[in-house]
Write an enzyme that holds these catalytic residues in place. Sequence first.
Site, PDB file in Angstrom:
ATOM      1  N   GLU A  26      36.478 -17.995-105.159  1.00 23.56           N
ATOM      2  CA  GLU A  26      35.364 -17.503-106.099  1.00 23.56           C
ATOM      3  C   GLU A  26      34.089 -16.931-105.671  1.00 23.56           C
ATOM      4  OE1 GLU A  26      34.874 -20.898-108.631  1.00 23.56           O
ATOM      5  OE2 GLU A  26      33.239 -20.205-109.617  1.00 23.56           O
ATOM      6  N   ASP A  76      32.548 -14.929-110.457  1.00 21.41           N
ATOM      7  CA  ASP A  76      31.856 -15.858-111.434  1.00 21.41           C
ATOM      8  C   ASP A  76      30.472 -15.196-111.758  1.00 21.41           C
ATOM      9  OD1 ASP A  76      30.319 -17.783-112.684  1.00 21.41           O
ATOM     10  OD2 ASP A  76      30.391 -19.239-111.041  1.00 21.41           O
ATOM     11  N   ASP A 123      34.820 -22.153-104.048  1.00 17.33           N
ATOM     12  CA  ASP A 123      33.839 -21.497-104.620  1.00 17.33           C
ATOM     13  C   ASP A 123      32.405 -21.351-103.552  1.00 17.33           C
ATOM     14  OD1 ASP A 123      31.777 -20.390-106.106  1.00 17.33           O
ATOM     15  OD2 ASP A 123      31.796 -21.766-107.719  1.00 17.33           O
ATOM     16  N   ASN A 157      29.841 -19.293-104.263  1.00 21.06           N
ATOM     17  CA  ASN A 157      28.348 -18.975-104.844  1.00 21.06           C
ATOM     18  C   ASN A 157      27.620 -18.105-104.188  1.00 21.06           C
ATOM     19  OD1 ASN A 157      28.733 -22.291-106.090  1.00 21.06           O
ATOM     20  ND2 ASN A 157      27.974 -20.647-107.348  1.00 21.06           N
ATOM     21  N   LYS A 189      32.339 -18.017-118.173  1.00 19.01           N
ATOM     22  CA  LYS A 189      31.297 -19.038-118.697  1.00 19.01           C
ATOM     23  C   LYS A 189      30.556 -18.455-119.759  1.00 19.01           C
ATOM     24  CE  LYS A 189      30.269 -21.197-114.105  1.00 19.01           C
ATOM     25  NZ  LYS A 189      29.457 -20.789-112.918  1.00 19.01           N
ATOM     26  N   SER A 203      35.317 -29.580-109.733  1.00 19.63           N
ATOM     27  CA  SER A 203      34.474 -28.810-108.669  1.00 19.63           C
ATOM     28  C   SER A 203      33.836 -30.008-107.619  1.00 19.63           C
ATOM     29  CB  SER A 203      33.483 -28.090-109.409  1.00 19.63           C
ATOM     30  OG  SER A 203      32.594 -27.406-108.520  1.00 19.63           O
ATOM     31  N   LYS A 222      38.540 -27.584-106.652  1.00 17.82           N
ATOM     32  CA  LYS A 222      37.711 -26.662-106.034  1.00 17.82           C
ATOM     33  C   LYS A 222      36.887 -27.199-105.222  1.00 17.82           C
ATOM     34  CE  LYS A 222      34.033 -24.265-108.560  1.00 17.82           C
ATOM     35  NZ  LYS A 222      33.649 -23.114-109.680  1.00 17.82           N
ATOM     36  N   LEU A 223      36.865 -26.770-103.959  1.00 19.00           N
ATOM     37  CA  LEU A 223      35.756 -27.146-102.878  1.00 19.00           C
ATOM     38  C   LEU A 223      34.707 -25.971-102.896  1.00 19.00           C
ATOM     39  CD1 LEU A 223      38.095 -27.911-100.022  1.00 19.00           C
ATOM     40  CD2 LEU A 223      37.235 -29.638-101.906  1.00 19.00           C
ATOM     41  N   LYS A 224      33.398 -26.432-103.066  1.00 15.05           N
ATOM     42  CA  LYS A 224      32.230 -25.642-102.909  1.00 15.05           C
ATOM     43  C   LYS A 224      32.292 -25.369-101.365  1.00 15.05           C
ATOM     44  CE  LYS A 224      30.458 -25.286-106.633  1.00 15.05           C
ATOM     45  NZ  LYS A 224      30.142 -23.692-107.352  1.00 15.05           N
ATOM     46  N   GLY A 280      32.176 -24.088-115.573  1.00 22.31           N
ATOM     47  CA  GLY A 280      31.489 -25.150-115.985  1.00 22.31           C
ATOM     48  C   GLY A 280      30.159 -24.972-115.350  1.00 22.31           C
TER      49      GLY A 280
HETATM   50  O1  SMG Z   1      30.423 -28.056-114.719  1.00 18.40           O
HETATM   51  O2  SMG Z   1      31.884 -29.173-113.366  1.00 18.40           O
HETATM   52  C1  SMG Z   1      31.076 -28.064-113.478  1.00 18.40           C
HETATM   53  C2  SMG Z   1      30.419 -27.363-112.222  1.00 18.40           C
HETATM   54  C3  SMG Z   1      31.325 -26.129-111.897  1.00 18.40           C
HETATM   55  O3  SMG Z   1      31.003 -25.472-109.613  1.00 18.40           O
HETATM   56  C4  SMG Z   1      30.697 -25.784-110.884  1.00 18.40           C
HETATM   57  N1  SMG Z   1      29.779 -24.724-111.317  1.00 18.40           N
HETATM   58  O4  SMG Z   1      29.456 -21.406-109.667  1.00 18.40           O
HETATM   59  O5  SMG Z   1      30.952 -22.226-110.560  1.00 18.40           O
HETATM   60  C5  SMG Z   1      29.803 -22.599-110.176  1.00 18.40           C
HETATM   61  C6  SMG Z   1      29.140 -23.707-110.395  1.00 18.40           C
HETATM   62  C7  SMG Z   1      27.789 -23.339-110.927  1.00 18.40           C
HETATM   63  C8  SMG Z   1      26.855 -24.513-111.441  1.00 18.40           C
HETATM   64  S1  SMG Z   1      26.119 -25.207-109.995  1.00 18.40           S
HETATM   65  C9  SMG Z   1      24.963 -26.121-110.765  1.00 18.40           C
HETATM   66 MG    MG Z   2      31.260 -20.379-109.434  1.00 20.11          MG
END
Ligand code: SMG
Ligand code: MG
Length: 369
Positions: free
Chosen positions: A214, A239, A189, A191, A263, A135, A161-163, A291
Amino acid sequence: MKLTGFELRRVAMPLVAPFRTSFGTEHARDVLLVRALADDVEGWGECVAGLAPLYSSEYVDGVAQVLRSHLLPAVLAAGELTAAEVARVLQPFQGHRMAKGAVEMAVLDAELRAAGMPLAAYLGAVRDAVDCGVSVGIADDVGRLLDEVAGYLGEGYRRIKLKIAPGWDVEPVAAVRDEFGDELLLQVDANAAYTLADARHLALLDAFDLLLIEQPLPEEDLRGHAALAAKLATPVCLDESIVSAAAAVDAIALGACSVVNVKAGRVGGYLEARRVADVCAAHGVPVWAGGMLETGLGRAANVALAALPNFVLPGDTSASRRYYAQDLTTPFELRDGRLAVPRGAGLGVAPLPDVLEELTTAVEQVTAR
Ligand code: SMG
Ligand code: MG
């Protein structure tokens, strides 16, 4: 298992690099560990809650408070119990799934250590190694993002995966697709950073053949996700919205998602996480392991989960060095883009005593009243 008490431990874990998402930037994790104590054995649980309630309503100080005042006393008062019974004992307490998940994980680790059984075998794993993705946080500019992605691909990661967030979406996705080609497994993703009014903009991502988008919309907006999914060619993955197996069933029935990120912390533990994967499998919905920047403890359990049958997409189960210069356990290392599923009893890993001592900032005991 008859538990004699619990230990709550706070551990300061600096990240190798800041991790920026649509809701903020993390520089370090303040990890809450739950240690379950029995006569001859102990077990470790890791809480995934962050410092502030930004990803979800839970946050680490709140988790510590509800554990010491409510959840741990209830578990200790229950007397002899199995890990599978922890959720029932905690069922009267509303919400607080990350707190509950950490307790169940600690009891499960203790129980499986006592029984000599690896977590993966207990959960029903069908693989001894899992495909790993990574990520990638929001970068300062596209050039830096491309360098970062190139570095991860060089290490062997099998999916990127790109935020994304408003103002950082089509341009970085187009640049990564252009630079690394059509074969790259790529997903995004958000969020929960968008609204349904952004549907036309998000449809621009359809041009880049993404595996999924996501959690584009807020946690509670299942109907909005269903409406959005009908407008996008890119599959919608949830998610934050999937807080239980029941929520997964509702989301699938509504057409709100066609993929699910599993998760354990978000759904109250690894046993509910397996149920989420099971109901998704029953509906033909593929899942993958998410994760929460876990230490080696949570990582061990996530890798075991990712070895279950319906986990058909690479997970956010990256190697220790992607997060921490010094992990709490023996580091997880990528081999050919995969992590090996731990073989030892319980989690199959434990904190390295010297590292644990060095990074611990507070310890507290909770014993039966
Ligand atoms: O554990 O590699 C990891 C982080 C993966 O992007 C990740 N997690 O929304 O999926 C998600 C984010 C939430 C955690 S942000 C601190
Ligand atoms: Mg996510």
